[in-house]
Design a protein around this motif. Structure first.
Motif, PDB file in Angstrom:
ATOM      1  N   ASP A  15       5.267 -27.950  23.804  1.00  0.00           N
ATOM      2  CA  ASP A  15       6.247 -28.107  24.606  1.00  0.00           C
ATOM      3  C   ASP A  15       7.619 -27.221  24.157  1.00  0.00           C
ATOM      4  O   ASP A  15       7.734 -26.533  23.335  1.00  0.00           O
ATOM      5  CB  ASP A  15       6.971 -29.713  24.660  1.00  0.00           C
ATOM      6  N   SER A  16       8.562 -26.933  25.258  1.00  0.00           N
ATOM      7  CA  SER A  16       9.805 -26.083  25.014  1.00  0.00           C
ATOM      8  C   SER A  16      10.333 -26.491  23.870  1.00  0.00           C
ATOM      9  O   SER A  16      11.100 -25.637  23.403  1.00  0.00           O
ATOM     10  CB  SER A  16      10.601 -26.091  26.325  1.00  0.00           C
ATOM     11  N   VAL A  44       6.179  -6.424  18.642  1.00  0.00           N
ATOM     12  CA  VAL A  44       5.532  -7.303  19.641  1.00  0.00           C
ATOM     13  C   VAL A  44       4.192  -7.478  19.422  1.00  0.00           C
ATOM     14  O   VAL A  44       3.506  -8.501  19.249  1.00  0.00           O
ATOM     15  CB  VAL A  44       5.794  -6.847  21.116  1.00  0.00           C
ATOM     16  N   VAL A  45       3.708  -5.999  19.176  1.00  0.00           N
ATOM     17  CA  VAL A  45       2.248  -6.346  18.713  1.00  0.00           C
ATOM     18  C   VAL A  45       1.829  -7.062  17.254  1.00  0.00           C
ATOM     19  O   VAL A  45       0.966  -7.834  17.481  1.00  0.00           O
ATOM     20  CB  VAL A  45       1.709  -4.762  18.807  1.00  0.00           C
ATOM     21  N   ALA A  46       2.789  -6.767  16.417  1.00  0.00           N
ATOM     22  CA  ALA A  46       2.555  -7.334  15.130  1.00  0.00           C
ATOM     23  C   ALA A  46       2.846  -8.918  15.272  1.00  0.00           C
ATOM     24  O   ALA A  46       2.183  -9.722  14.567  1.00  0.00           O
ATOM     25  CB  ALA A  46       3.732  -6.679  14.188  1.00  0.00           C
ATOM     26  N   PHE A  47       3.643  -9.252  15.908  1.00  0.00           N
ATOM     27  CA  PHE A  47       4.013 -10.646  16.178  1.00  0.00           C
ATOM     28  C   PHE A  47       2.635 -11.178  17.005  1.00  0.00           C
ATOM     29  O   PHE A  47       2.433 -12.422  16.534  1.00  0.00           O
ATOM     30  CB  PHE A  47       5.313 -10.768  16.931  1.00  0.00           C
ATOM     31  N   ALA A  48       2.253 -10.675  17.963  1.00  0.00           N
ATOM     32  CA  ALA A  48       1.105 -11.377  18.694  1.00  0.00           C
ATOM     33  C   ALA A  48      -0.146 -11.532  17.907  1.00  0.00           C
ATOM     34  O   ALA A  48      -0.710 -12.616  17.990  1.00  0.00           O
ATOM     35  CB  ALA A  48       0.937 -10.694  19.867  1.00  0.00           C
ATOM     36  N   MET A  60      -0.326 -16.163  24.405  1.00  0.00           N
ATOM     37  CA  MET A  60      -0.759 -15.822  25.788  1.00  0.00           C
ATOM     38  C   MET A  60      -0.425 -17.380  26.403  1.00  0.00           C
ATOM     39  O   MET A  60       0.019 -17.517  27.683  1.00  0.00           O
ATOM     40  CB  MET A  60      -1.800 -15.416  26.041  1.00  0.00           C
ATOM     41  N   LEU A  61      -0.958 -18.452  25.826  1.00  0.00           N
ATOM     42  CA  LEU A  61      -0.817 -19.728  26.218  1.00  0.00           C
ATOM     43  C   LEU A  61       0.707 -20.417  26.088  1.00  0.00           C
ATOM     44  O   LEU A  61       1.037 -21.154  27.061  1.00  0.00           O
ATOM     45  CB  LEU A  61      -1.559 -20.636  25.491  1.00  0.00           C
ATOM     46  N   ASN A  62       1.266 -19.809  25.262  1.00  0.00           N
ATOM     47  CA  ASN A  62       2.931 -20.271  25.248  1.00  0.00           C
ATOM     48  C   ASN A  62       3.787 -19.104  25.123  1.00  0.00           C
ATOM     49  O   ASN A  62       4.593 -18.986  24.258  1.00  0.00           O
ATOM     50  CB  ASN A  62       2.922 -21.148  23.971  1.00  0.00           C
ATOM     51  N   PRO A  63       3.697 -18.464  26.055  1.00  0.00           N
ATOM     52  CA  PRO A  63       4.648 -17.204  26.229  1.00  0.00           C
ATOM     53  C   PRO A  63       6.317 -17.590  25.870  1.00  0.00           C
ATOM     54  O   PRO A  63       6.713 -16.959  25.118  1.00  0.00           O
ATOM     55  CB  PRO A  63       4.596 -16.464  27.378  1.00  0.00           C
ATOM     56  N   GLY A  64       6.841 -18.562  26.685  1.00  0.00           N
ATOM     57  CA  GLY A  64       8.153 -18.870  26.445  1.00  0.00           C
ATOM     58  C   GLY A  64       8.392 -19.267  25.170  1.00  0.00           C
ATOM     59  O   GLY A  64       9.600 -19.045  24.482  1.00  0.00           O
ATOM     60  N   VAL A  65       7.625 -20.301  24.443  1.00  0.00           N
ATOM     61  CA  VAL A  65       7.905 -20.930  23.067  1.00  0.00           C
ATOM     62  C   VAL A  65       7.985 -19.912  22.191  1.00  0.00           C
ATOM     63  O   VAL A  65       8.649 -19.747  21.259  1.00  0.00           O
ATOM     64  CB  VAL A  65       6.833 -22.168  23.115  1.00  0.00           C
ATOM     65  N   MET A  66       6.951 -18.917  22.406  1.00  0.00           N
ATOM     66  CA  MET A  66       6.737 -17.788  21.252  1.00  0.00           C
ATOM     67  C   MET A  66       7.757 -16.881  21.523  1.00  0.00           C
ATOM     68  O   MET A  66       8.059 -16.080  20.358  1.00  0.00           O
ATOM     69  CB  MET A  66       5.311 -17.194  21.813  1.00  0.00           C
ATOM     70  N   LEU A  67       8.381 -16.749  22.611  1.00  0.00           N
ATOM     71  CA  LEU A  67       9.264 -15.821  22.633  1.00  0.00           C
ATOM     72  C   LEU A  67      10.560 -16.126  21.791  1.00  0.00           C
ATOM     73  O   LEU A  67      11.514 -15.514  21.244  1.00  0.00           O
ATOM     74  CB  LEU A  67       9.739 -15.392  24.235  1.00  0.00           C
ATOM     75  N   SER A  68      11.024 -17.659  22.096  1.00  0.00           N
ATOM     76  CA  SER A  68      11.963 -17.964  21.404  1.00  0.00           C
ATOM     77  C   SER A  68      11.708 -18.317  19.929  1.00  0.00           C
ATOM     78  O   SER A  68      12.570 -18.033  18.888  1.00  0.00           O
ATOM     79  CB  SER A  68      12.278 -19.745  21.986  1.00  0.00           C
ATOM     80  N   TRP A  69      10.365 -18.231  19.532  1.00  0.00           N
ATOM     81  CA  TRP A  69      10.160 -18.402  18.194  1.00  0.00           C
ATOM     82  C   TRP A  69      10.142 -17.138  17.461  1.00  0.00           C
ATOM     83  O   TRP A  69      10.888 -16.950  16.265  1.00  0.00           O
ATOM     84  CB  TRP A  69       8.666 -18.834  18.086  1.00  0.00           C
TER      85      TRP A  69
END
Length: 260
Positions: free
Chosen positions: A23-24, A178-182, A210-219
């Motif tokens: 979740d968010s 971005v690559v390193a984080f992913a 890829m499944l949680n783009p918004g959450v992972m961006l905030s993380w």
């Protein structure tokens, strides 16, 4: 299926992993869990973190006359962060088991899954090398004839190429980050917890992003902020910021990845 350190010589079946959608509010939940773990083992966490504080201070002192290298060093910390934080993952796992962690906890991961851990470290090392070359080329393109003086910051800011350089430098560093984080956001905690190879760990990490783009961006923003706060206080604050980020990353992994 759980594999212990005593099973090192045993042949085990690779676990079947499931990537979960969260979740968010997950990123704040992980951060709070990281702070809680830090409070539960402050001495061990800060002692382990101080190793990297001292290392950062020494490298910054050696490179002070080359300010661009200092920014590359900061980016390098972000790229290599997951490997640096191995000890914190193991500490959080120990706390999860109701035990008190020790400073030498990071050796558990090396004993448990050494080949995968070292292999993944080499992958991040390659990324770090690419960034070192890319940053050097960028500096050479924009500041080919620049002479760094005692007032190097004023010299850089006054240079006519500073703004375009800044955009190019941030863009290149951002791509690498971005690559390193992913590929690493859950890879190293996974490697320290399950007997998986580094390729499986990387693929699993990318799937989680890829499944949680918004959450992972905030993380990613939270992790970057913690590291930034550590750097602006001349690396000293890393003794707190780095352990919190490491502990929190363990909880991110635990919620994102489960066994089927």
């Amino acid at each position: 299926m759980t594999t212990t350190i005593n099973d090192l010589n045993a042949t085990v079946e690779a676990p079947r992993l499931k990537v979960n959608k969260v979740d968010s509010e997950a990123s704040m939940r992980w951060l709070n869990a990281g702070i809680k773990d830090f409070k539960a083992a402050p001495l061990a966490s800060m002692t382990y973190g101080m190793i990297y504080v001292v290392l950062g201070l020494v490298l910054a002192w050696l490179s002070w006359e080359n300010p661009i290298f200092i920014t590359s060093l900061a980016t390098g910390f972000l790229i290599l962060g997951p490997i640096v934080a191995v000890g914190f993952y193991c500490m959080s796992r120990t706390l999860e088991q109701g035990k008190q962690p020790s400073v030498m906890q990071g050796l558990d991961a090396l004993r448990f899954n050494a080949f995968s851990l070292v292999s993944f470290a080499l992958v991040l090392g390659v990324l770090m090398g690419i960034w070192a070359v890319l940053s050097s080329i960028t500096v050479a393109l924009f500041f080919d004839n620049l002479t760094i003086t005692d007032h190097w910051l004023d010299t850089l800011l006054a240079h006519e190429q500073f703004v375009p350089f800044l955009f190019a430098y941030v863009f290149g560093g951002g791509l690498i980050a971005v690559v390193a984080f992913a590929i690493s956001v859950v890879s190293v905690p996974l490697i320290t917890d399950k007997r998986v190879d580094f390729v499986t760990a990387i693929i699993t990490s990318v799937k989680a992003v890829m499944l949680n783009p918004g959450v992972m961006l905030s993380w990613a923003f939270i992790l970057a902020t913690l590291m930034f706060l550590g750097f602006i206080f001349f690396f000293v604050a890393l003794a707190i910021a780095l352990p919190i980020a490491g502990h929190a990353s363990w909880h991110a992994y635990r919620e994102l990845i489960t066994e089927e």
